[in-house]
Scaffold this motif. Structure first.
Motif, PDB file in Angstrom:
ATOM      1  N   GLU A 292       0.803  -1.220   0.000  1.00 30.88           N
ATOM      2  CA  GLU A 292       0.000   0.000   0.000  1.00 30.88           C
ATOM      3  C   GLU A 292       0.833   1.266   0.000  1.00 30.88           C
ATOM      4  O   GLU A 292       0.626   2.140   0.827  1.00 30.88           O
ATOM      5  CB  GLU A 292      -0.894  -0.027   1.240  1.00 30.88           C
ATOM      6  CG  GLU A 292      -0.148   0.072   2.595  1.00 30.88           C
ATOM      7  CD  GLU A 292       0.368  -1.231   3.181  1.00 30.88           C
ATOM      8  OE1 GLU A 292       0.469  -2.205   2.427  1.00 30.88           O
ATOM      9  OE2 GLU A 292       0.660  -1.261   4.383  1.00 30.88           O
ATOM     10  N   HIS A 321      -8.173  -4.380   0.122  1.00 33.26           N
ATOM     11  CA  HIS A 321      -7.219  -4.390   1.239  1.00 33.26           C
ATOM     12  C   HIS A 321      -6.199  -3.250   1.081  1.00 33.26           C
ATOM     13  O   HIS A 321      -5.980  -2.462   2.003  1.00 33.26           O
ATOM     14  CB  HIS A 321      -6.513  -5.748   1.281  1.00 33.26           C
ATOM     15  CG  HIS A 321      -5.500  -5.894   2.384  1.00 33.26           C
ATOM     16  ND1 HIS A 321      -5.757  -6.596   3.534  1.00 33.26           N
ATOM     17  CD2 HIS A 321      -4.235  -5.420   2.519  1.00 33.26           C
ATOM     18  CE1 HIS A 321      -4.693  -6.548   4.329  1.00 33.26           C
ATOM     19  NE2 HIS A 321      -3.753  -5.845   3.721  1.00 33.26           N
ATOM     20  N   HIS A 325      -5.683   0.475   3.194  1.00 31.00           N
ATOM     21  CA  HIS A 325      -4.435   0.947   3.809  1.00 31.00           C
ATOM     22  C   HIS A 325      -4.169   2.422   3.501  1.00 31.00           C
ATOM     23  O   HIS A 325      -3.391   3.060   4.200  1.00 31.00           O
ATOM     24  CB  HIS A 325      -3.252   0.148   3.270  1.00 31.00           C
ATOM     25  CG  HIS A 325      -2.958  -1.119   4.010  1.00 31.00           C
ATOM     26  ND1 HIS A 325      -2.843  -1.174   5.382  1.00 31.00           N
ATOM     27  CD2 HIS A 325      -2.712  -2.375   3.557  1.00 31.00           C
ATOM     28  CE1 HIS A 325      -2.532  -2.432   5.734  1.00 31.00           C
ATOM     29  NE2 HIS A 325      -2.457  -3.174   4.653  1.00 31.00           N
ATOM     30  N   GLU A 344      -2.814  -3.672   9.581  1.00 33.32           N
ATOM     31  CA  GLU A 344      -3.241  -4.889   8.879  1.00 33.32           C
ATOM     32  C   GLU A 344      -4.615  -5.394   9.324  1.00 33.32           C
ATOM     33  O   GLU A 344      -5.384  -5.897   8.510  1.00 33.32           O
ATOM     34  CB  GLU A 344      -2.185  -5.988   9.050  1.00 33.32           C
ATOM     35  CG  GLU A 344      -0.821  -5.647   8.432  1.00 33.32           C
ATOM     36  CD  GLU A 344      -0.897  -5.302   6.959  1.00 33.32           C
ATOM     37  OE1 GLU A 344      -1.911  -5.605   6.317  1.00 33.32           O
ATOM     38  OE2 GLU A 344       0.075  -4.708   6.447  1.00 33.32           O
ATOM     39  N   ALA A 347      -7.108  -3.125   7.588  1.00 27.60           N
ATOM     40  CA  ALA A 347      -7.227  -3.382   6.140  1.00 27.60           C
ATOM     41  C   ALA A 347      -7.997  -4.678   5.905  1.00 27.60           C
ATOM     42  O   ALA A 347      -8.836  -4.777   4.998  1.00 27.60           O
ATOM     43  CB  ALA A 347      -5.843  -3.447   5.503  1.00 27.60           C
ATOM     44  N   TYR A 405      -3.322  -9.743  11.006  1.00 27.54           N
ATOM     45  CA  TYR A 405      -4.354  -9.657   9.961  1.00 27.54           C
ATOM     46  C   TYR A 405      -5.691 -10.225  10.449  1.00 27.54           C
ATOM     47  O   TYR A 405      -6.581  -9.468  10.832  1.00 27.54           O
ATOM     48  CB  TYR A 405      -3.892 -10.375   8.695  1.00 27.54           C
ATOM     49  CG  TYR A 405      -2.730  -9.770   7.934  1.00 27.54           C
ATOM     50  CD1 TYR A 405      -1.433  -9.790   8.450  1.00 27.54           C
ATOM     51  CD2 TYR A 405      -2.910  -9.188   6.693  1.00 27.54           C
ATOM     52  CE1 TYR A 405      -0.361  -9.256   7.746  1.00 27.54           C
ATOM     53  CE2 TYR A 405      -1.836  -8.641   5.971  1.00 27.54           C
ATOM     54  CZ  TYR A 405      -0.574  -8.682   6.505  1.00 27.54           C
ATOM     55  OH  TYR A 405       0.484  -8.155   5.804  1.00 27.54           O
TER      56      TYR A 405
HETATM   57 ZN   LIG Z   1      -1.889  -5.173   4.339  1.00 23.46          ZN
END
Ligand SMILES: [Zn+2]
Length: 829
Positions: A292, A321, A325, A344, A347, A405
């Motif tokens: 990103e 995603h 970001h 993360e 996102a 994540y």
């Molecule tokens: Zn990411």
């Protein structure tokens, strides 16, 4: 062997010889492993205001010469020297703004510059560093045409920007930037911000990009090369899409939802897309899926695929995603890597929210369930740790393992449940609004959410972000007809003491369903053991604990099969239906009761033919296959040909491999092989074709090697079919397999993904073969990152002494934490 000639043999050995990347001589005293240590936020006695990077690229030498001018001010009085990060490149001179040549020392990744005179606090200085070299990372040369690279890209996260320009390489320092790149005349470029100038000579082109929004060094970017550029627009913001010419027909579909994603994210965050353009560039040999970079995302070219590929997996999730970001990560950035989940986790969660908006709540809940499970699968044993965590060796270590994540996303969903939609989304808008252009920590999020909700979230954040682990529970219920009530017993069974809370204090939703209606209860868990009493006039059809699956928790549910059958058939929650189908599959596999087995089969068939969610149908395929039987095989054949979703067809084809070799209780291998060929020819998606080829190999092993070999050269985007077929071929029992894999592994002209598959397979097939080890040794020198990683993994899989020695020798030269961790794991065994 089909389509294998001496020419190919020759080509491949040449490729192995010419694969070149100069590596330092390995140290015989290389040390492995190392300890994770506490990392506190990095502090500096100066503050960078602006980086101006001028680069002249040499695609043939895969090197560059550069000048980077850093404008900074002193944060202390009497600043006598400035230490910038810079690694792997040669410094030629350093000057200050008055053109005085300054002395410097460059070692250990640091460039220490002695200033001509001390600076007072707040005084500015410009330092121009002239440097050059062949970058080992940070800036990557990719592709090859007539001996020269066809493009370059940069990759700064986590702290790799100082491998291509001198900077203070830590996420808490924000500066504006500009990049002036000189490249071959037919190249094009994209970088952060706006193109403010472009000039051309007969042989070179110079593009000048400037980013007026301050950002951390790791988000500085440049992509340049032989690209086709397509243009678009969203709400007055120019959109740019870059890809290689051969992929240009795939670009429009891959990026079709960019507009919708930017509109959605602008709405959810309460902040319109904050930069003057948004570009997405697809490059080869990208070490990740996407990155990103500020206003200019870089993506692997593998996301570009055709209709068959999109049926398997569309680029949408990755596109959303990286776009998310641009707010979470770029507009506001984790202050230090211990809070990386703020980048993360957000996102990942924004992508779930986007799917909820565009694909519906079932898609959202099913993906959320997958995220929870991925997190829990990672948070095990020595890998258990809190979400906010500052103990590591390399910050990249924090990215993998499921905490940042899916673990972060699962916690954001739980916050939404605890707070309610209104307060949660108001809190997200407040978090963004309060922190534009700032470094953030988990406390900033907590503050915003507390202000929007009026709730004290201290305990929640302590449990879910600063403690570790997740609840493990045992849940059972019984109906007391005399007192007309349900007794619900909940016990938390997780082992505490290692930082995992003994009791997770959290609300949970319970649904009691009877023939005449539904009652919902929100219960507060705050003890190790609970016995809740819920009024209920008749025996419930079901009692659903954690009704919509909001808890990242492992729950052991004690239920009768009749209750699971009811949930599978009637629950409005997709997660409940998936769970019930999975349990029914296990019951079916172990059942000796024919009537019960028929009941379960009947419900699984209903799910397969009538459930609206592919997640449920996919689970039903596996459950039905576990029970075996001719009827199941027939149904799976129909699913493999007819289901609307490629993933379900693939699951059915894979499940059918379990019916190979069964007589009387299956369809017969000939029928399965015939089905496999039909599905392959039908070509619904690349993965269905590969799964069909795998079934064809299993059901008709004789001649499978040649059948597959005949199809290896059928074209597909980025050779996805070829790579998949080669993986199937590697499982054939044929003396031709090993030579075939060696040829592909060494074929410089073959697609990188095909070579990766060949190399991985050599780790299995090549055991005890000295020449395989030599092939893999040569591949340790390739500049293709994924191929090199595959060679490391294959040597690890060979596991013999010679392979270990090769890995040991390679280890000191690797500058990639992922490679080093793989080698450490291999050598520990
Ligand atoms: Zn990411």
């Amino acid at each position: 062997m089909p389509r294998l000639t001496m020419k190919r043999l020759l080509l491949c050995s040449l490729a192995l010889l010419t694969a070149c990347q100069v590596l330092p001589a390995p140290s015989p005293t290389a040390r492995f492993g190392g300890r994770a240590t506490v990392h506190n936020p990095r502090l500096s006695d100066f503050d960078v205001e602006h980086y101006s990077i001028e680069l002249a690229l040499d695609p043939r030498a895969r090197s560059f010469a550069a000048r980077c001018t850093v404008r900074l001010h002193a944060s202390i009085d009497g600043l006598e020297s400035v230490a910038l990060d810079l690694a792997g490149l040669e410094v030629n001179a350093v000057h200050d703004g008055a053109l005085r040549e300054l002395s410097y020392e460059h070692s250990g990744g640091q460039l220490d510059i002695a200033l001509a005179q001390p600076l007072a606090q707040g005084d500015f200085i410009e330092l121009a560093v002239d440097y050059a070299g062949l970058p080992q990372k940070g800036l990557w040369f990719a592709g090859e045409r007539e001996g020269a690279a066809t493009h370059v890209f940069t990759q700064g996260e986590c702290e790799d920007s100082h491998w291509w320009f001198p900077c203070w390489d830590f996420p808490s320092d924000r500066a504006t930037s500009e990049v002036r790149v000189t490249m071959p005349a037919h190249w094009t470029s994209v970088a952060a911000g706006e193109l403010i100038d472009s000039t051309k000579t007969e042989v070179t082109r110079t593009d000048h990009w400037r980013m007026p929004t301050p950002h951390p060094a790791y988000l500085t970017t440049l992509v340049a090369g032989e690209f086709v550029v397509q243009e678009g627009e969203w709400d007055g913001i120019p959109l740019l899409f870059l890809a290689a010419e051969e992929d240009q027909h795939l670009m429009e579909a891959a990026f079709a939802e960019t507009d919708e994603a930017l509109a959605f994210l602008s709405e959810v965050t309460g902040k319109r897309y904050p930069y003057s353009k948004y570009s997405q560039a697809c490059v080869d040999n990208f070490p990740f899926g996407g990155m990103e970079n500020i206003s200019a995302t870089t993506l692997t070219s593998n996301v570009l695929t055709d209709e068959r590929g999109r049926r398997d997996r569309a680029a949408t999730g990755l596109v959303v995603h990286e776009a998310a970001h641009q707010w979470f990560g770029d507009l506001m950035t984790c202050r230090d890597w211990s809070h990386i989940w703020l980048n993360e986790g957000f996102a990942t969660y924004m992508t779930l929210l986007y799917f909820e908006r565009t694909r519906g709540v079932d898609e959202y809940r099913a993906r959320l369930r997958q995220a929870q499970q991925a997190y829990m699968a990672g948070d095990q044993g020595a890998n258990r740790r809190p979400t906010v965590h500052n103990i590591y060796r390399d910050p990249m270590d924090l990215f993998f393992g499921g905490h940042a994540y899916p673990g972060g996303a699962a916690r954001l969903h739980l916050l939404r449940e605890v707070m309610g939609d209104e307060a949660f989304f108001a809190g997200i808008r407040r978090y963004v609004g309060d922190n534009i252009g700032r470094s953030v920590t988990t406390a900033d999020l907590r503050r915003a959410l507390e202000q929007s909700s009026g709730q004290d979230l201290g305990e929640f954040f302590d449990q879910w972000f600063h403690s570790q682990g997740y609840p493990e529970m045992s849940v059972r219920w019984e109906w007391d007809g005399r007192n007309r009530q349900v007794a619900l017993c909940v016990e938390q069974t997780q082992e505490a003491g290692d930082g995992t809370p003994r009791v997770f204090k959290v609300p949970v939703d319970v649904e009691v369903r009877t023939a005449s209606g539904v009652s919902n209860h929100r219960l507060q868990l705050d003890r190790r053991r609970h016995r809740f009493v819920l009024p209920c006039d008749e025996r419930p059809t079901w009692v659903r604990f954690d009704k919509y699956g909001s808890l990242p928790a492992s729950v052991d549910r004690e239920k009768r099969t009749s209750e699971w059958l009811a949930i599978a058939g009637q629950d409005d929650d997709v997660g409940g239906r998936v769970m019930a189908v999975e349990v029914l599959g296990r019951v079916l596999a172990g059942s000796k009761d024919d009537d019960l087995a028929d009941l379960i089969r009947g419900e699984l068939l209903n799910r397969l033919s009538g459930d609206s969610s592919r997640f449920v149908r996919q689970a039903a395929v596996q459950a039905l296959a576990a029970g075996g039987g001719t009827r199941a095989a027939e149904v799976l054949c129909a699913v493999a040909r007819e289901d609307a979703e490629a993933q379900v067809r693939v699951a059915a084809l894979s499940a059918l491999e379990g019916f190979v070799g069964l007589r009387g209780d299956g369809l017969g291998d000939e029928a399965l092989a015939h089905l496999a060929e039909t599905v392959y020819e039908d070509g619904f998606s690349w993965q269905t074709m590969i799964a069909a080829a795998s079934l064809r190999r299993a059901s008709s092993p004789e001649g499978a090697f040649f059948w597959l070999g005949d199809r290896l050269h059928e074209p597909s985007p980025h050779s996805v079919l070829q790579a998949g077929l080669l993986r199937v071929l590697s499982r054939c029992d044929d003396p031709g397999v090993l030579p075939q894999l060696r040829l592909w592994a060494g074929d410089h002209d073959a697609a990188p993904e095909t070579r990766v598959v060949a190399v991985q397979a050599l780790g299995q097939v090549g055991r005890g073969q000295r020449e395989v080890r030599a092939d893999l040794e040569a591949l340790l020198k390739t500049r293709l990152f994924r191929l090199r990683s595959a060679a490391i993994n294959a040597l690890a899989a060979l596991g013999d002494e010679g392979s270990d020695r090769l890995l040991e020798a390679y280890y000191p030269s690797s500058v990639f934490p992922r490679e080093r961790r793989a080698i450490e794991a291999a050598l520990r065994h």
